[in-house]
Every structure is written in structure tokens, then in C-alpha cells.
Design an enzyme around this catalytic site. Structure first.
Site, PDB file in Angstrom:
ATOM      1  N   ARG A  55      50.993 -31.007   2.960  1.00  2.00           N
ATOM      2  CA  ARG A  55      51.058 -29.598   3.372  1.00  2.00           C
ATOM      3  C   ARG A  55      51.046 -28.655   2.175  1.00  2.00           C
ATOM      4  O   ARG A  55      50.638 -27.496   2.264  1.00  2.00           O
ATOM      5  CB  ARG A  55      52.323 -29.382   4.205  1.00  2.00           C
ATOM      6  CG  ARG A  55      52.324 -28.083   4.986  1.00  2.00           C
ATOM      7  CD  ARG A  55      53.626 -27.914   5.766  1.00  2.00           C
ATOM      8  NE  ARG A  55      54.762 -27.804   4.908  1.00  2.00           N
ATOM      9  CZ  ARG A  55      55.901 -28.469   5.043  1.00  2.00           C
ATOM     10  NH1 ARG A  55      56.066 -29.337   6.019  1.00  2.00           N
ATOM     11  NH2 ARG A  55      56.891 -28.293   4.187  1.00  2.00           N
ATOM     12  N   ASP A  82      40.985  -5.939   4.158  1.00  2.00           N
ATOM     13  CA  ASP A  82      40.132  -6.974   4.751  1.00  2.00           C
ATOM     14  C   ASP A  82      38.745  -6.802   4.133  1.00  2.00           C
ATOM     15  O   ASP A  82      38.044  -5.837   4.418  1.00  2.00           O
ATOM     16  CB  ASP A  82      40.102  -6.833   6.277  1.00  2.00           C
ATOM     17  CG  ASP A  82      39.341  -7.976   6.949  1.00  2.00           C
ATOM     18  OD1 ASP A  82      38.384  -8.488   6.343  1.00  2.00           O
ATOM     19  OD2 ASP A  82      39.695  -8.328   8.093  1.00  2.00           O
ATOM     20  N   TYR A 126      39.481  -4.655  12.604  1.00  2.00           N
ATOM     21  CA  TYR A 126      39.076  -5.748  13.495  1.00  2.00           C
ATOM     22  C   TYR A 126      40.049  -5.813  14.671  1.00  2.00           C
ATOM     23  O   TYR A 126      41.265  -5.838  14.452  1.00  2.00           O
ATOM     24  CB  TYR A 126      39.124  -7.023  12.645  1.00  2.00           C
ATOM     25  CG  TYR A 126      38.825  -8.322  13.308  1.00  2.00           C
ATOM     26  CD1 TYR A 126      37.564  -8.580  13.841  1.00  2.00           C
ATOM     27  CD2 TYR A 126      39.781  -9.323  13.367  1.00  2.00           C
ATOM     28  CE1 TYR A 126      37.282  -9.806  14.416  1.00  2.00           C
ATOM     29  CE2 TYR A 126      39.504 -10.556  13.935  1.00  2.00           C
ATOM     30  CZ  TYR A 126      38.253 -10.785  14.465  1.00  2.00           C
ATOM     31  OH  TYR A 126      37.982 -11.999  15.031  1.00  2.00           O
ATOM     32  N   LYS A 183      33.158 -16.401   7.941  1.00  2.00           N
ATOM     33  CA  LYS A 183      31.924 -15.635   7.881  1.00  2.00           C
ATOM     34  C   LYS A 183      31.084 -16.092   6.673  1.00  2.00           C
ATOM     35  O   LYS A 183      30.507 -17.140   6.717  1.00  2.00           O
ATOM     36  CB  LYS A 183      32.247 -14.142   7.825  1.00  2.00           C
ATOM     37  CG  LYS A 183      33.281 -13.701   8.893  1.00  2.00           C
ATOM     38  CD  LYS A 183      32.739 -13.758  10.312  1.00  2.00           C
ATOM     39  CE  LYS A 183      33.817 -13.679  11.385  1.00  2.00           C
ATOM     40  NZ  LYS A 183      34.683 -12.529  11.345  1.00  2.00           N
TER      41      LYS A 183
HETATM   42  C1  LIG Z   1      36.020 -12.442  12.050  1.00  2.00           C
HETATM   43  C2  LIG Z   1      36.906 -11.530  11.333  1.00  2.00           C
HETATM   44  C3  LIG Z   1      38.255 -11.809  11.161  1.00  2.00           C
HETATM   45  C4  LIG Z   1      38.888 -13.021  11.796  1.00  2.00           C
HETATM   46  O1  LIG Z   1      38.341 -14.227  11.359  1.00  2.00           O
HETATM   47  P1  LIG Z   1      38.450 -15.545  12.258  1.00  2.00           P
HETATM   48  O2  LIG Z   1      38.079 -16.618  11.319  1.00  2.00           O
HETATM   49  O3  LIG Z   1      37.496 -15.359  13.393  1.00  2.00           O
HETATM   50  O4  LIG Z   1      39.867 -15.644  12.723  1.00  2.00           O
HETATM   51  C5  LIG Z   1      39.018 -10.933  10.435  1.00  2.00           C
HETATM   52  N1  LIG Z   1      38.494  -9.813   9.899  1.00  2.00           N
HETATM   53  C6  LIG Z   1      37.198  -9.501  10.046  1.00  2.00           C
HETATM   54  C7  LIG Z   1      36.669  -8.276   9.406  1.00  2.00           C
HETATM   55  C8  LIG Z   1      36.363 -10.340  10.763  1.00  2.00           C
HETATM   56  O5  LIG Z   1      35.078 -10.030  10.914  1.00  2.00           O
END
Ligand SMILES: *Cc1c(COP(=O)(O)O)cnc(C)c1O
Length: 397
Positions: free
Chosen positions: A61, A186, A114, A211
Site C-alpha cells: 500500500r 484541476d 467538473y 484523460k
Molecule cells: C474526468 C475528469 C475528472 C475525473 O476523472 P475520473 O478519472 O473520471 O474520475 C476530474 N476533473 C476533470 C476536469 C475531468 O475531466
């Protein structure tokens, strides 16, 4: 091959850092990539070694060579003081927020975040006694008036989710700094390649690694990188909370990271070409893409960002839902689905009106978000052209 020290890596270009960061083939019998280490227990040779925690790894972990390779590669790229990996982007968001907020604190959250981030604030942080105020991304110096004595964190996301607004990040950061708030961003859309979070004074930079880092739509992943100031609290919270990511997914993220520079360049180039083509179409009222001349966020984007990725939105002329469905349902290359950042193109109808409170979403027509993948632009445009003909046929003029 000559060994390169960690401090020397920082002097190389970003694509070189993407290729060499967190990688030492001599640790792995010369194999180029760090292998996938599956494991929970790490054996110690003696009681003394076990109890003194003198070994590099102590328990699954707490990390293994695979996770450590990713963390080092990300640090080489973004210049942060420390990095943690999370099982999804949303868990990276929640980890970053929980690492710096306590009961009684106040959080300033950008209104265009988001949507699941907003839900986490309203349903979880709120229950823990953390107050949340949403602010208009275009607030500028007005942010000062929203900062209270208990404001501990200011959260940014740029561009706005789906609606693509570009906030004046330096202004907001300067105000937050003055009040000693932790600044979270973010940075999923830009990645460290197109926005230098730490150079702009951010403390906690979050990426949905799902992403562009993973880049192939085949794993969920998240990253939080911290400034020197924010790292001790992040590291402690991460260790205390029991979060860890399976090594196969870390491997996929690290594999994606190696090629992120060339992929993003192509996403940027293709998306700009498709966006410009869409802007010339009579069926399209607005293209929301900060990289386009004339976009309301263009000047700030040009000043603060180094590039644009493959995600943008459009507002169509007013039309019934059936016309939007006819446009999107029969597209050949654009999948209908959530997420983005993979090699493939996607389309998603959207309406932000249910998840905004400091701003009003009323664009005057249906919204569609596109992710432009790595297909040939001519094929994508032909596909959209046929789709817009279907849209037009069902529009009421
Ligand atoms: C997709 C996304 C998230 C969340 O990511 P996941 O891997 O789907 O949990 C957070 N912030 C932004 C800007 C996103 O596009």
C-alpha cells in the site's frame, strides 16, 4: 548509457523529461521499462531491518517500484515537490481537498468545476462541516470580497468544464496567496505541458490521469502533485487514508505519459482545425475554444497557457432534441460517451444549467462537447458535415 541525476533532468526539454523521467533500466536488468510489481508483503531479512523500516519499500500500500517510477516521472515533468497516484481523477480531487481542509474551514470553489467535484463538495465536504462558496470564473479581483477569515482553500479549474471559460488565474492566485489560502487547480485539460501550475503559484495540481496521461481509454487514474508547502499534508493524508492504485494501471499511466507530448500536439492541431471549420458553419452559433481568436478567453489563454488540448464545445442554433440526436447518433468516428483524452474522438450533448449557482447557463441553443482524437481531420470534418446536414433537416427554421 550514462546515468543522469535527478537535478540534471530538470534542465532538459519537456519531451526529453517525459521519456527519461522515473526510468533506470540498470535497476531492471537493462529492460527499458520499469516492470509491474504486484505485491502486498515486502520481506525483511532480519527483525532489525523490519522494525527499523530501513528498506526502501515496506508494504504494498505504501508504494512499489512501479508507482515510484510514475511519481518520479511526473515530478520530472511538473517540477512539484511530491506526487501521489489515485485510483481515479475524482479520487485525486477528493484527496487534494481533504488534505488541506478541516471542519469549520471555508472553501472557494470555481462555479464551472467538473460536476462530480461539485457533488463531492455539496455532499461530502458540506457534511464534514466545511463551508463552500462558488465563484464566477470571470470574477477577477472580485475574488477578494469572497475571502473570509476562515477561507483556507481556493480551487480553480481551467477552462471551465463544458463551458470552457478561462479565469484570470494570476489574479485569483495573488488574492488567495495574500490570505495564505491553499490554491488547488484541476489541470486535466492542459496537463503540465500546456499550463505550468507551480510556476503560477498553485499548491495542489490535480489531473484526471484517465484523460491524457493514460491516453488510450483503457484505465482509470488520478494524480495530485504538490508544492513544497502543500506536500507534507498531502503525503500524510494520502498515507492515512489507505489509497493506492493497482500496479497494472500505474504501468498504463506511465506508458501513456511517455508519448503525451506528441499526442497532445496532434490533439491540439486537429482540434483547432475542426473548431475553425465548425465556427464557419451556419448551424453553429458559437464555438467555445479558448485557442480561437475572438473567444472571450483567448487573450488570457494566450498569456498564461502554452497550448490547447483536444476538448472544446459548440453551441448549435436552437433546434429540437431530435435534431441534435440525428446529428450525433449516426456519426462514424465520434463515440457517444463520458470521459475524453484517449486517441479516439467523442461527442457529448450537455446542459450546465443544473450544476451552476454563481453563474447562469443560458447559451441560446443546444451544447455539444467534442473531443478530437488522432483520426485524420479530413475524415472527422466529412463526418461532422454529414451530421450537420441531418441536424439541419430536423431543425425548425
Ligand atoms: C474526468 C475528469 C475528472 C475525473 O476523472 P475520473 O478519472 O473520471 O474520475 C476530474 N476533473 C476533470 C476536469 C475531468 O475531466
Amino acid at each position: 548509457m550514462k546515468k543522469i541525476s535527478k537535478s540534471e533532468i530538470a534542465t532538459f526539454g519537456e519531451n526529453t523529461r517525459l521519456v527519461i523521467g522515473g526510468r533506470d533500466p540498470s535497476d531492471h536488468h537493462g529492460f527499458v521499462n520499469t516492470p509491474v510489481y504486484h505485491g502486498s508483503t515486502v520481506l525483511a531479512p532480519t527483525v532489525k531491518d523490519l522494525l527499523s523500516h530501513s528498506q526502501r519499500y515496506s508494504y504494498g500500500r505504501r508504494g512499489n517500484p512501479t508507482t515510484e517510477a510514475f511519481e518520479e516521472a511526473m515530478r520530472a515533468l511538473d517540477g512539484s515537490a511530491g506526487v501521489v497516484t489515485c485510483p481515479s481523477g475524482l479520487s485525486a480531487v477528493s484527496t487534494a481537498l481533504l488534505s488541506c481542509l478541516s471542519s469549520g474551514d471555508h472553501l472557494l470553489m470555481i462555479d464551472t468545476t467538473y460536476q462530480p467535484t461539485r457533488t463531492f463538495c455539496d455532499r461530502v465536504l458540506n457534511r464534514l462541516g466545511i463551508e463552500i462558496s462558488y465563484y464566477d470564473p470571470l470574477i477577477g479581483t472580485g475574488i477578494e470580497e469572497l475571502i473570509r477569515s476562515n477561507t483556507k482553500a481556493v480551487y480553480l479549474e481551467a477552462p471551465g468544464s463544458q463551458s470552457m471559460e478561462i479565469p484570470d488565474i494570476p489574479l485569483i492566485v495573488a488574492a488567495a496567496r495574500q490570505h495564505d489560502c491553499t490554491i488547488l487547480l484541476d489541470n486535466t485539460w492542459s496537463t503540465p505541458l500546456y499550463f505550468d501550475a507551480f510556476g503560477h503559484g498553485v499548491d495542489l495540481s490535480i489531473q484526471a490521469g484517465t484523460k491524457y496521461i493514460v491516453g488510450h481509454s483503457d484505465a482509470m487514474f488520478g494524480v495530485v502533485s504538490a508544492s513544497r508547502k502543500a506536500w507534507p499534508a498531502l503525503k500524510k493524508f494520502y498515507g492515512d487514508s489507505g489509497l493506492c492504485v493497482g500496479p497494472e494501471d500505474v504501468f498504463l499511466a506511465l506508458r501513456g505519459l511517455r508519448t503525451m507530448g506528441v499526442r497532445l500536439r496532434q490533439h491540439q492541431d486537429s482540434a483547432l482545425r475542426v473548431a475553425k471549420w465548425l465556427a464557419s458553419r451556419p448551424e453553429v452559433q458559437h464555438v467555445l475554444h479558448p485557442g480561437l481568436d475572438g473567444d472571450p478567453g483567448h487573450a488570457l489563454w494566450k498569456r498564461d497557457f502554452k497550448g490547447a488540448s483536444g476538448l472544446f464545445s459548440i453551441i448549435l442554433q436552437p433546434a429540437p432534441d431530435a435534431a441534435v440526436a440525428a446529428f450525433l447518433d449516426e456519426l462514424k468516428f465520434f463515440g457517444l460517451g463520458y470521459s475524453w483524452g484517449g486517441y479516439e474522438s467523442l461527442a457529448l450533448p450537455f446542459d450546465c444549467s443544473e450544476y451552476r449557482s454563481a453563474t447562469t447557463w443560458n447559451p441560446g441553443g443546444p451544447g455539444v462537447r467534442f473531443h478530437i482524437g488522432l483520426e485524420d481531420v479530413a475524415d472527422l470534418i466529412a463526418d461532422l458535415d454529414a451530421g450537420l446536414a441531418r441536424f439541419r433537416a430536423l431543425s425548425i427554421s
